[in-house]
Design an enzyme around this catalytic site. Sequence first.
Site, mmCIF file in Angstrom:
data_model
loop_
_atom_site.group_PDB
_atom_site.id
_atom_site.type_symbol
_atom_site.label_atom_id
_atom_site.label_comp_id
_atom_site.label_asym_id
_atom_site.label_seq_id
_atom_site.Cartn_x
_atom_site.Cartn_y
_atom_site.Cartn_z
ATOM 1 N N ARG A 62 -8.556 -45.996 13.279
ATOM 2 C CA ARG A 62 -9.122 -46.853 12.233
ATOM 3 C C ARG A 62 -9.888 -46.028 11.201
ATOM 4 O O ARG A 62 -9.832 -46.297 10.000
ATOM 5 C CB ARG A 62 -10.057 -47.890 12.879
ATOM 6 C CG ARG A 62 -10.711 -48.847 11.887
ATOM 7 C CD ARG A 62 -11.434 -49.969 12.601
ATOM 8 N NE ARG A 62 -11.988 -50.933 11.667
ATOM 9 C CZ ARG A 62 -13.283 -51.041 11.365
ATOM 10 N NH1 ARG A 62 -14.162 -50.250 11.965
ATOM 11 N NH2 ARG A 62 -13.697 -51.931 10.501
ATOM 12 N N HIS A 66 -9.296 -46.028 7.163
ATOM 13 C CA HIS A 66 -10.364 -46.354 6.206
ATOM 14 C C HIS A 66 -10.686 -45.178 5.299
ATOM 15 O O HIS A 66 -11.215 -45.367 4.201
ATOM 16 C CB HIS A 66 -11.608 -46.828 6.956
ATOM 17 C CG HIS A 66 -11.504 -48.238 7.426
ATOM 18 N ND1 HIS A 66 -12.517 -49.167 7.272
ATOM 19 C CD2 HIS A 66 -10.494 -48.907 8.038
ATOM 20 C CE1 HIS A 66 -12.136 -50.331 7.777
ATOM 21 N NE2 HIS A 66 -10.912 -50.191 8.253
ATOM 22 N N ASN A 91 -17.066 -51.430 6.646
ATOM 23 C CA ASN A 91 -17.363 -50.311 7.539
ATOM 24 C C ASN A 91 -18.696 -50.406 8.263
ATOM 25 O O ASN A 91 -18.869 -49.829 9.346
ATOM 26 C CB ASN A 91 -17.350 -48.997 6.741
ATOM 27 C CG ASN A 91 -15.992 -48.672 6.158
ATOM 28 O OD1 ASN A 91 -14.964 -49.068 6.702
ATOM 29 N ND2 ASN A 91 -15.975 -47.948 5.051
ATOM 30 N N HIS A 190 -3.410 -52.537 15.735
ATOM 31 C CA HIS A 190 -4.310 -53.505 16.358
ATOM 32 C C HIS A 190 -3.906 -53.822 17.793
ATOM 33 O O HIS A 190 -4.503 -54.696 18.423
ATOM 34 C CB HIS A 190 -4.369 -54.787 15.526
ATOM 35 C CG HIS A 190 -5.122 -54.639 14.246
ATOM 36 N ND1 HIS A 190 -5.257 -55.659 13.325
ATOM 37 C CD2 HIS A 190 -5.779 -53.578 13.719
ATOM 38 C CE1 HIS A 190 -5.959 -55.237 12.294
ATOM 39 N NE2 HIS A 190 -6.291 -53.972 12.506
#
Length: 316
Positions: A62, A66, A91, A190
């Site tokens: 992740r 990001h 975040n 996910h």
Amino acid sequence: MADARIMHCLLAVSLLSFVAHAHAQLSTTFYSRSCPSLETTVWEVMKQAVVKEQRVGASLLRLFFHDCFVQGCDGSILLDATGGEKSAGPNANSLRGFDVIDTIKARVEAKCPGVVSCADILALAARDGTFLLRGPTWKVPLGRRDSTTANQSLANANLPSSGSSLSTLISMFASKGLSATDMTALSGAHTIGLARCSTFRDHLYNDANINSSFAARRRKTCPRSGGDSHLAPMDVHSSRVFDNSYYQNLMARRGLFHSDQELFNGGSQDALVRQYSANPALFRKDFVTAMIKMGNINPLTGNAGQIRKNCRVVNR
């Protein structure tokens, strides 16, 4: 008029050449001479970290996502900057794994000082974390350099939210050069990790396209108010194993986020979700392709940026 058209075409060709050159500078053998022990060093730290806490594999995957979606894959997410990306809405209080990156960086610096960027370390850590959770592996193009800035406003604008619609997801990924197929494949990440109640509460209480028994189960630890930090697995079946059960969950209306279930809700991605659900090899292949493409989003190369000594701060 003709001269203007010619100048416009030359400018377009020049820009395309610049982009192609930037991407061409990334190479899977970039550190083969300057830091030949790099990938072994990253692997050793990641193996220890995932054995200690499996969730960190998902956290670093992740973190890479990001990073790449804000200013490109430049390590800007790692900076402890005031007004930086760590404190952006998507975040804040949710990003993890920085200590693992610090450990890797320290060990790499001890062997190859001033050579390997934090951006490349993050790309490798995301790959190894995926593989350690039984996911695919791939050769990572390397040669990125580190940003000297972090941008909170861009993070707020460029990162999809858990409440995004399908059309928003497709357009946000398209803005980064990623197709709808890339988006649906990358969403399969996910299948590992945990999420905070605050990110999926609306889906539990306000959406109709959710399995009632699944919603009831999740509501036990995610009330209408309070409990924002309570955690739930993003994949109800196998949150510690990288597999294709995420897509099977979507077909059963057991997507944890509104944005997850948007991928299978009578829209353009339904057919692909069905394919990934039935064909894990196809999912893994498309996921790897999408990860490599995402890793090529606006990298700093050549003399741009710097090689940070400490991933949390800019060199002085």
